[in-house]
Scaffold this active site. Structure first.
Site, PDB file in Angstrom:
ATOM      1  N   GLU A  57       0.835  -1.204   0.000  1.00  0.00           N
ATOM      2  CA  GLU A  57       0.000   0.000   0.000  1.00  0.00           C
ATOM      3  C   GLU A  57       0.864   1.247   0.000  1.00  0.00           C
ATOM      4  OE1 GLU A  57      -0.463  -2.681   1.864  1.00  0.00           O
ATOM      5  OE2 GLU A  57      -2.306  -3.440   0.964  1.00  0.00           O
ATOM      6  N   HIS A 126     -11.227  -5.933   8.576  1.00  0.00           N
ATOM      7  CA  HIS A 126     -12.049  -5.627   7.402  1.00  0.00           C
ATOM      8  C   HIS A 126     -13.262  -4.800   7.807  1.00  0.00           C
ATOM      9  CE1 HIS A 126      -9.912  -9.369   6.395  1.00  0.00           C
ATOM     10  NE2 HIS A 126      -9.869  -8.885   5.177  1.00  0.00           N
TER      11      HIS A 126
END
Ligand SMILES: Cc1ncc(C[n+]2csc(CCOP(=O)(O)OP(=O)(O)O)c2C)c(N)n1
Lengths: 334, 431
Positions: A57, A126
Site C-alpha cells: 500500500e 475488514h
C-alpha cells in the site's frame, strides 16, 4: 444501479472524458476488484490505464504521488480501509502536503478509493472506519457517500479535484440500504429512489451536505451506512428529526449543520468509528462553538466503542438502532 | 511463570541441551580514539570491471553488483571499458560544478554558524555522485533527490540566489518559507520537492517513470537515497514496482557509510552490498566508485540508455564517504574515528578529477586556485544578494496570511476563518 455499479460508472465516465485518469490497485485490473468496483475497465481502457499492483500500500500511494506529479490523475484503490495504515506516511506526509511544501510547484491530484466500515462480519481487519485519522491531517479531503446517486456524483467531483481525496465507500450498503437490523433479510438498491443513477456525467460538489430528511425536533449528523440506520430509527420513533448526511468531512458544510441545529435546538452525532478523538468530537465542538445559545439539550454521540472491532460481538459494537433510539429519547427528554 | 520453550526447563534456564542463542549487534571497525582501518576494503583495479551491454539481462550481470566500476586509476588516468571518453569542456564543467558545490556548502555552513539560518547539510566528498549523474541525464529527466544532492541543481545551472533564498526562508523563497533549509523544490530544473521523511521519494520516482512510460513519453526518472535509508519499506516497495513494470527509472543508493551515527552495518552492509539489493528484484545492479565522477557518469549514462530503450530500471550503489558531519546539528567525532575520512582510500572526487585534467594537459594548479577564488567570491556575492531578501527570523518573510495558502487548491472555509482569526488577533495585539 447499486453503489458498486455507480462507482464503476463514475470511473468509466471519467476515464472516457480524461485520458490522464488511471486506475490501479490490488486485483483491480483483469479481475475488476474484489468488490467488482473496477469490473470491465481494463478491457475497455487497456492495461496502461487500469492495472493490478503489487501488495504494498505504501508503494501504491507513493507511486500515485509520482504519477500525479507527472500529470496523471491516479485513482488508486486500497482493498480495505484497514490496509491504508501501511500507506499512512505516503498519504499524510507526502500526498497531503506536496502542494504546500512546494508552494504549488507539484500537486498530487489522486482519489484514493477504499471500502470501509463494519457490518459484514469482517473482523478487526475488514471493518474499521479510519476517517478521523485523516480529517486530523491538513491537506487531504475526506468524502463518504451514502447512496448510489451520491457515490457517482461525488466520485466524479473527487477525481476532477486537484487535491488528494480519500473516498471511503461504506461497504455495508454497496448492494442495498441497511436499516440496522442485521437479522432481517437484506434489502437491495433496486427500486430505491437514490438508485436512479444517470449513466452519463454529473457531479456533486465536495463540501455540500445533504438533508436526508427535513424536520424540526432534532438534528442528527451522520454519514455513510449510518444515514440509513438513523432514517429507520427516526421513522419507527415517529419523531420529526432532521437528518443531515454530511457527505464530506473535509471540506465540511458547517453552514448546513449550523442552520439545522439552530432550527431544531437539539443535536445527535452518529458514526461507526471509535469515539475518542473521532470526527464526532470535532462535530460536537463546532456545534457547541456555533450553536450554544440555541441548544435545549446536551449534544449526544453514538459511536463505535474504543475497542478493536470484535468479530462475534459485531452487532453489539455497531452503533445500531437500540443505541441510537436511547440517545434520541435522552435528548428529547430535556 | 511457565517455561516458554515448553520443554520442562526452569525459568531463566533453557530446558534443552543447547548452547544459548546470541544476538549479533553490528559494531563499526573503529570508534573515537581508535585508529581507522580500511585495509579490509579490497579495491579492484580501475580497469577491472567489464561493461555489459545496456540491454543485458539482469541475471547475466550479477557480478556487477559485487564489484566496483572505476575509470580513474591511481595516477589519474582514465582507463577500462567504462571510460566515457568525455571532451575537455565536459571534464572542466564537472570540475567547476563540484568545486562550486563545495564552495556553496562552505558558505552556507558558515551562514548557519552565524545564525542566519537554522540548519544546513554539506555534501563534502560526495559531490561526484549528484553532479556526475546530473550531467549524464537529460535536462528534462525528473530527479527525485534526497537532501544531499544539491549538486544536481548546480549542475543544472539553477540560480544560487534562489537556493539561498530557500535556505534563509526569506521573502524571496519560492517555497514561502515552509520547508527546512535545503529541502528545495525546482520543477523547472526537473528537481522534485524534497521530503524530510526518508525514502518516500523512491516509489514516487518509480510512479513518475511508470507514468512517463504509460504515456509513451521519452523522459525518465532518477532517485537518490542514503544507504541507511535502504532499510525503509518505501525502498523495497519501489524496487518491487520498478521491477514488475520495468519502469524507466534509475535508483541511486549513496553509500557514504554513515547514517547520522549509525554505520552502514545497521542497514545490512556486513552481509552484502547495497547494489546487490537489485539481485533479489531481478533489476540490473551496478556498484560504482562514487568518488570517481567519470565512473558515476558512465554508469548513469548506461542506466539511462537502458531505461530509454525499455530495458528496465537500474539500481546503482555509489560507494563513497561522508567526510563532514551529517548536518550542522551533528558532531561526528562523538561516534567515529577522527582520522577515518582522511584514510578513505577512494580519495576526494575533486582532487581525482583535477589530477586527471592536469594529466591531460587541459588544467593546472594555478588555474585551479584561481577558480576556487572566483567561486568563493561568486557564492559570497550571491549570499549578499540573498540576504537582502532577509535571513531566518529577521522578519523579512512572506506575509503571515500566506501560511494558509496551498493547503488546498482553493482555501476552504475553515482555513479562511482561521486566517482571519489570526489576523484579527495580531491586530488586536497592536502588531
Ligand atoms: C522516516 C525518517 N526516519 C528518520 C529520519 C531522521 N534521519 C534523518 S537523516 C537520517 C540518516 C540517514 O542516513 P542515510 O540514509 O545513510 O543518508 P546520509 O545522511 O548518510 O546521506 C535519519 C535517521 C527521517 N528524516 N525520516
Amino acid at each position: 444501479m447499486n453503489m458498486i455499479q455507480a462507482i464503476n460508472s463514475a470511473m468509466d465516465v471519467m476515464m472516457e472524458r480524461d485520458p490522464t485518469v488511471v486506475v490501479m490497485g490490488e486485483d483491480v485490473g483483469f479481475f475488476g476488484g474484489v468488490f467488482r468496483a473496477t469490473a470491465g475497465l481494463q478491457a475497455k481502457y487497456g492495461k496502461n490505464r487500469v492495472f493490478d499492483t503489487p501488495i504494498t500500500e505504501c508503494g501504491i500511494i507513493g507511486v500515485a504521488v509520482g504519477m500525479g506529479a507527472y500529470g496523471l490523475r491516479p485513482v488508486p484503490e486500497i482493498q480495505f480501509a484497514d490496509y491504508i495504515y501501511p500507506a499512512l506516511d505516503q498519504l499524510v506526509s507526502e500526498a497531503a502536503r506536496l502542494r504546500y511544501r512546494s508552494a504549488g510547484e507539484f500537486i498530487a491530484p489522486m482519489t484514493v478509493r477504499s471500502p470501509f466500515g463494519g457490518g459484514i462480519f469482517g473482523g478487526q481487519t475488514h471493518s474499521q472506519s479510519p476517517e478521523g485519522i485523516f480529517t486530523h491531517c491538513s491537506g487531504i479531503k475526506t468524502v463518504i457517500p451514502s447512496t448510489p446517486y451520491d457515490a457517482k456524483g461525488l466520485l466524479i467531483a473527487a477525481i476532477e479535484d486537484n487535491d488528494p481525496t480519500l473516498f471511503f465507500e461504506p461497504k455495508r450498503i454497496y448492494n442495498g440500504p441497511f436499516d440496522g437490523h442485521y437479522d432481517t433479510p437484506a434489502t437491495s438498491w433496486a427500486g430505491h429512489a437514490d438508485a436512479q443513477v444517470p449513466t452519463g456525467y454529473y457531479r456533486i460538489p465536495l463540501g455540500k451536505a445533504r438533508i436526508a430528511r427535513a424536520g424540526d425536533a432534532l438534528t442528527v449528523l451522520c454519514y455513510g451506512t449510518m444515514v440509513h440506520v438513523v432514517e429507520n430509527v427516526v421513522a419507527t420513533l415517529g419523531i420529526d428529526a432532521e437528518i443531515v448526511d454530511l457527505r464530506s468531512l473535509v471540506p465540511l458544510d458547517i453552514d448546513t449543520i449550523e442552520a439545522s441545529v439552530k432550527k431544531t435546538g437539539r443535536c445527535l452525532i452518529v458514526h461507526e468509528a471509535t469515539r475518542t478523538s473521532g470526527f464526532g468530537a470535532e462535530l460536537l465542538a463546532q456545534v457547541q462553538e456555533r450553536c450554544f445559545y440555541h441548544l435545549e439539550a446536551p449534544i449526544e454521540r453514538v459511536t463505535g466503542f474504543d475497542t478493536p472491532y470484535p468479530h462475534s460481538l459485531e452487532w453489539a459494537y455497531f452503533p445500531g438502532p437500540v443505541r441510537i433510539r436511547e440517545a434520541i429519547n435522552k435528548i428529547m427528554k430535556d | 511463570m511457565s517455561d516458554p520453550t515448553g520443554s520442562g526447563g526452569i525459568e531463566g534456564q533453557p530446558g534443552r541441551n543447547l548452547p544459548p542463542l546470541r544476538l549479533h549487534v553490528p559494531e563499526p571497525p573503529a570508534r573515537p580514539g581508535e585508529s581507522a582501518d580500511f585495509t579490509h576494503f579490497d579495491i579492484p583495479a580501475a580497469d577491472a570491471a567489464p561493461r555489459p551491454d545496456e540491454a543485458a539481462q539482469p541475471d547475466a550481470m550479477r557480478d556487477m553488483a559485487y564489484g566496483l566500476i572505476r575509470v580513474l586509476d591511481e595516477d589519474g588516468a582514465a582507463v577500462g571499458a567504462w571510460n566515457p571518453k568525455l571532451p575537455p569542456e565536459t571534464l572542466l564543467r564537472m570540475l567547476r560544478t563540484m568545486a562550486l558545490t563545495r564552495a556553496f556548502d562552505a558558505r552556507m555552513f558558515r551562514a548557519q554558524r552565524q545564525g542566519k539560518t537554522s540548519f544546513y547539510m554539506k555534501s563534502t566528498g560526495e559531490e561526484a555522485v549528484s553532479i556526475g549523474a546530473a550531467l549524464a541525464l537529460s535536462r528534462d529527466d525528473m530527479c527525485f533527490p534526497s537532501y544531499r544532492q544539491q549538486g544536481i541543481l548546480l549542475a543544472r545551472d539553477w540560480p544560487l540566489v534562489d537556493m539561498m533564498n530557500q535556505i534563509y526562508s526569506n521573502k524571496g523563497d519560492r517555497l514561502k518559507g515552509r520547508q527546512l533549509p535545503i529541502m528545495y523544490s525546482a520543477r523547472d530544473a526537473g528537481f522534485f520537492s524534497i521530503s524530510g521523511n526518508l525514502t518516500t521519494q523512491y516509489p514516487q520516482a518509480v510512479g513518475w517513470a511508470m507514468a512517463s512510460a504509460a504515456r509513451g513519453d521519452t523522459r525518465i526518472a532518477a532517485t537518490w537515497c542514503g544507504e541507511g535509508s535502504t532499510a525503509e519499506g518505501d525502498f523495497h516497495s519501489a524496487c518491487t514496482f520498478a521491477s514488475v513494470y520495468r519502469a524507466p527509472v534509475i535508483m541511486n543508493v549513496v553509500n557514504n557509510q554513515w547514517a547520522i551515527s549509525s554505520f552502514s552495518g545497521f542497514a545490512g552492509a556486513e552481509s552484502t552490498t547495497f547494489a546487490a539489493r537489485a539481485v533479489g528484484y531481478g533489476i540490473a545492479g551496478l556498484r560504482v566508485d562514487g568518488n570517481d565522477i567519470l565512473a558515476v557518469y558512465a554508469a548513469t549514462r548506461w542506466a539511462a540508455d537502458r531505461a530509454r530503450s525499455n530495458a528496465g530500471p537500474t539500481l546503482i550503489e555509489h560507494f563513497t564517504y561522508r567526510v563532514e558531519g551529517h548536518s550542522t546539528s551533528d558532531d561526528p567525532t562523538a561516534y567515529r574515528s577522527a582520522e577515518e575520512s582522511s584514510l578513505w582510500p577512494l580519495g576526494d572526487p575533486i582532487a581525482r578529477l583535477k589530477a586527471h585534467c592536469i594529466g591531460l594537459g587541459i588544467w593546472d594548479e594555478d588555474r585551479h586556485a584561481a577558480m576556487d577564488k572566483e567561486l568563493a567570491e561568486l557564492v559570497r556575492d550571491a549570499a549578499r544578494e540573498a540576504e537582502k531578501n532577509g535571513i531566518l527570523g529577521h522578519g523579512l518573510h512572506h506575509p503571515m496570511e500566506s501560511m494558509f495558502e496551498d493547503v488546498f487548491e482553493e482555501m476552504p472555509r475553515h482555513l479562511k476563518e482561521q486566517q482571519q482569526q489570526m489576523l484579527d488577533e495580531w491586530k488586536a495585539a497592536g502588531l
